[in-house]
Motif scaffolding. Structure first.
Motif, PDB file in Angstrom:
ATOM      1  N   ILE A  28       0.851  -1.186   0.000  1.00  0.00           N
ATOM      2  CA  ILE A  28       0.000   0.000   0.000  1.00  0.00           C
ATOM      3  C   ILE A  28       0.885   1.233   0.000  1.00  0.00           C
ATOM      4  CG2 ILE A  28      -1.707   1.311   1.329  1.00  0.00           C
ATOM      5  CD1 ILE A  28      -2.726  -1.405   2.392  1.00  0.00           C
ATOM      6  N   ARG A  29       0.629   2.115  -0.944  1.00  0.00           N
ATOM      7  CA  ARG A  29       1.389   3.366  -1.056  1.00  0.00           C
ATOM      8  C   ARG A  29       0.410   4.531  -1.109  1.00  0.00           C
ATOM      9  NH1 ARG A  29       6.630   1.762  -3.666  1.00  0.00           N
ATOM     10  NH2 ARG A  29       6.546  -0.508  -3.504  1.00  0.00           N
ATOM     11  N   TYR A  30       0.731   5.584  -0.381  1.00  0.00           N
ATOM     12  CA  TYR A  30      -0.151   6.749  -0.358  1.00  0.00           C
ATOM     13  C   TYR A  30       0.688   8.000  -0.089  1.00  0.00           C
ATOM     14  CZ  TYR A  30      -0.036   6.186   4.760  1.00  0.00           C
ATOM     15  OH  TYR A  30       0.354   6.061   6.069  1.00  0.00           O
ATOM     16  N   PRO A  31       0.126   9.171  -0.432  1.00  0.00           N
ATOM     17  CA  PRO A  31       0.897  10.410  -0.271  1.00  0.00           C
ATOM     18  C   PRO A  31       0.787  11.006   1.125  1.00  0.00           C
ATOM     19  CG  PRO A  31      -1.189  10.896  -1.319  1.00  0.00           C
ATOM     20  CD  PRO A  31      -1.137   9.396  -1.138  1.00  0.00           C
ATOM     21  N   LYS A  47      -3.087  18.776   7.138  1.00  0.00           N
ATOM     22  CA  LYS A  47      -3.241  17.764   8.198  1.00  0.00           C
ATOM     23  C   LYS A  47      -4.476  16.906   7.957  1.00  0.00           C
ATOM     24  CE  LYS A  47      -0.800  20.132  11.893  1.00  0.00           C
ATOM     25  NZ  LYS A  47      -0.900  20.778  13.197  1.00  0.00           N
ATOM     26  N   THR A  48      -5.567  17.524   7.555  1.00  0.00           N
ATOM     27  CA  THR A  48      -6.807  16.787   7.264  1.00  0.00           C
ATOM     28  C   THR A  48      -6.598  15.804   6.115  1.00  0.00           C
ATOM     29  OG1 THR A  48      -8.180  18.627   8.026  1.00  0.00           O
ATOM     30  CG2 THR A  48      -9.213  17.051   6.520  1.00  0.00           C
ATOM     31  N   ILE A  49      -5.942  16.255   5.062  1.00  0.00           N
ATOM     32  CA  ILE A  49      -5.693  15.405   3.890  1.00  0.00           C
ATOM     33  C   ILE A  49      -4.798  14.235   4.271  1.00  0.00           C
ATOM     34  CG2 ILE A  49      -4.582  15.341   1.622  1.00  0.00           C
ATOM     35  CD1 ILE A  49      -5.526  18.330   1.346  1.00  0.00           C
ATOM     36  N   ASN A  50      -3.723  14.506   4.984  1.00  0.00           N
ATOM     37  CA  ASN A  50      -2.809  13.425   5.391  1.00  0.00           C
ATOM     38  C   ASN A  50      -3.513  12.415   6.301  1.00  0.00           C
ATOM     39  OD1 ASN A  50      -0.701  14.432   3.877  1.00  0.00           O
ATOM     40  ND2 ASN A  50       0.181  15.567   5.581  1.00  0.00           N
ATOM     41  N   ILE A  56      -7.382   5.705   5.318  1.00  0.00           N
ATOM     42  CA  ILE A  56      -7.709   4.813   4.200  1.00  0.00           C
ATOM     43  C   ILE A  56      -6.706   3.662   4.145  1.00  0.00           C
ATOM     44  CG2 ILE A  56      -7.764   4.634   1.672  1.00  0.00           C
ATOM     45  CD1 ILE A  56     -10.247   5.965   2.810  1.00  0.00           C
ATOM     46  N   SER A  57      -5.423   3.968   4.312  1.00  0.00           N
ATOM     47  CA  SER A  57      -4.402   2.910   4.245  1.00  0.00           C
ATOM     48  C   SER A  57      -4.596   1.904   5.376  1.00  0.00           C
ATOM     49  CB  SER A  57      -2.996   3.508   4.281  1.00  0.00           C
ATOM     50  OG  SER A  57      -2.678   3.963   5.574  1.00  0.00           O
ATOM     51  N   ARG A  58      -4.965   2.392   6.560  1.00  0.00           N
ATOM     52  CA  ARG A  58      -5.211   1.475   7.686  1.00  0.00           C
ATOM     53  C   ARG A  58      -6.399   0.566   7.417  1.00  0.00           C
ATOM     54  NH1 ARG A  58      -4.863   5.363  12.792  1.00  0.00           N
ATOM     55  NH2 ARG A  58      -2.988   6.406  12.129  1.00  0.00           N
ATOM     56  N   LEU A  59      -7.465   1.124   6.885  1.00  0.00           N
ATOM     57  CA  LEU A  59      -8.645   0.310   6.558  1.00  0.00           C
ATOM     58  C   LEU A  59      -8.310  -0.755   5.512  1.00  0.00           C
ATOM     59  CD1 LEU A  59     -11.399   3.082   6.409  1.00  0.00           C
ATOM     60  CD2 LEU A  59     -11.207   1.260   8.113  1.00  0.00           C
ATOM     61  N   CYS A  60      -7.554  -0.374   4.515  1.00  0.00           N
ATOM     62  CA  CYS A  60      -7.172  -1.326   3.462  1.00  0.00           C
ATOM     63  C   CYS A  60      -6.245  -2.412   4.009  1.00  0.00           C
ATOM     64  CB  CYS A  60      -6.522  -0.588   2.298  1.00  0.00           C
ATOM     65  SG  CYS A  60      -7.687   0.458   1.412  1.00  0.00           S
ATOM     66  N   ARG A 134      -8.292  25.608   0.671  1.00  0.00           N
ATOM     67  CA  ARG A 134      -8.748  26.742   1.485  1.00  0.00           C
ATOM     68  C   ARG A 134      -9.713  26.283   2.571  1.00  0.00           C
ATOM     69  NH1 ARG A 134     -10.760  29.833  -3.639  1.00  0.00           N
ATOM     70  NH2 ARG A 134     -11.267  27.672  -3.957  1.00  0.00           N
ATOM     71  N   ARG A 135     -10.485  25.226   2.260  1.00  0.00           N
ATOM     72  CA  ARG A 135     -11.514  24.765   3.199  1.00  0.00           C
ATOM     73  C   ARG A 135     -11.186  23.421   3.848  1.00  0.00           C
ATOM     74  NH1 ARG A 135     -13.814  27.168  -1.105  1.00  0.00           N
ATOM     75  NH2 ARG A 135     -15.218  28.886  -0.720  1.00  0.00           N
ATOM     76  N   GLY A 136     -10.187  22.723   3.319  1.00  0.00           N
ATOM     77  CA  GLY A 136      -9.831  21.422   3.868  1.00  0.00           C
ATOM     78  C   GLY A 136     -10.893  20.366   3.629  1.00  0.00           C
ATOM     79  N   ARG A 137     -11.577  20.459   2.493  1.00  0.00           N
ATOM     80  CA  ARG A 137     -12.664  19.532   2.171  1.00  0.00           C
ATOM     81  C   ARG A 137     -12.501  18.989   0.757  1.00  0.00           C
ATOM     82  NH1 ARG A 137     -17.802  23.212   3.817  1.00  0.00           N
ATOM     83  NH2 ARG A 137     -17.011  24.398   2.088  1.00  0.00           N
TER      84      ARG A 137
END
Length: 191
Positions: A28-31, A47-50, A56-60, A134-137
Motif C-alpha cells: 500500500i502506497r499513499y501520499p 493535516k486533514t488530507i494526510n 484509508i491505508s489502515r482500513l485497506c 482553502r476549506r480542507g474539504r
C-alpha cells in the motif's frame, strides 16, 4: 513567502504467511503532503488530507489482514487435493496513487486498488479525491466540469468519480457487470 507543496510516499508492506506458506502480499502506497510557507487554514487542510490517506491505508491494510488472509487460508485448507496445495499462488493486494494536479487552492489524487493472484488480475477499483485547500474539504465535481447533461450523469454516478489532470477534468467509471473501465476527459470551467 510563496507557498509550495511537496509530497512523500508512505509505504506499508507485509507478507502474510502461515507455516511458511505465503498467502497475501500487501503493498500500500499513499501520499503525505507538506506545504512550505503555508499558514493557518492551509496547514490545517494539509493535516486533514494526510489524516484521510492514513486512515484509508489502515482500513485497506485491515481488510487484507482480516478478510483476504482469512479467506485465502480457508480456501487453501478446504482443498483436499495436495497437488493444488503445492501450486498454491498468493494474493497480491496493492494500492498505488498518482498526484494528478496541484495548485495553491487544489490537490487532486487518483488511487488504483488491485488484487492479483498468480499474476492474474482479479479486481481493479479506481477512486480519486480533489481537495479544496482553502476549506480542507473534498470538492464536488460540478465546480470544475461542464454543465452538460451527459457530464452530470457521469459525475453523479455511484461507480466512478473524477480528478483533475493536464488542465482537464477526467471522469471515470469503474467496471460493473459487463461494462469495462472508462475515462472521459471533460473541459474545465475554472481552476
Amino acid at each position: 513567502m510563496v507557498m509550495s507543496f511537496q509530497s512523500d510516499e508512505i509505504v506499508k508492506r507485509d507478507l502474510l504467511q502461515r507455516d511458511g506458506i505465503e498467502f497475501v502480499e500487501i503493498d500500500i502506497r499513499y501520499p503525505s503532503f507538506k506545504a512550505e510557507g503555508a499558514k493557518g487554514r492551509y496547514q490545517k487542510s494539509i493535516k486533514t488530507i494526510n489524516k484521510f490517506y492514513d486512515q484509508i491505508s489502515r482500513l485497506c491494510f485491515d481488510y487484507a489482514e482480516k478478510k483476504l488472509f482469512v479467506n485465502a487460508v480457508a480456501e487453501y485448507d478446504s482443498d483436499p487435493n495436495p497437488r493444488k496445495r503445492f501450486t498454491h499462488r498468493r494474493y497480491v493486494y496493492s494500492i498505488r496513487y498518482k498526484i494528478t494536479f496541484t495548485s495553491v487552492n487544489f490537490i487532486s489524487v487518483r488511487i488504483d486498488t488491485t488484487l492479483h493472484m498468480g499474476g492474474r488480475r482479479l479486481s481493479f477499483r479506481r477512486s480519486a479525491q480533489t481537495w479544496d485547500l482553502r476549506r480542507g474539504r473534498l470538492c464536488p465535481a460540478y465546480l470544475f466540469a461542464s454543465p452538460d447533461k451527459k457530464a452530470k450523469k457521469l459525475i453523479v454516478g455511484k461507480e466512478g468519480g473524477f480528478y483533475l489532470e493536464d488542465g482537464r477534468v477526467v471522469v471515470f467509471t469503474n467496471p460493473t457487470g459487463d461494462k469495462g473501465y472508462r475515462e472521459i476527459p471533460l473541459p474545465r470551467t475554472q481552476s
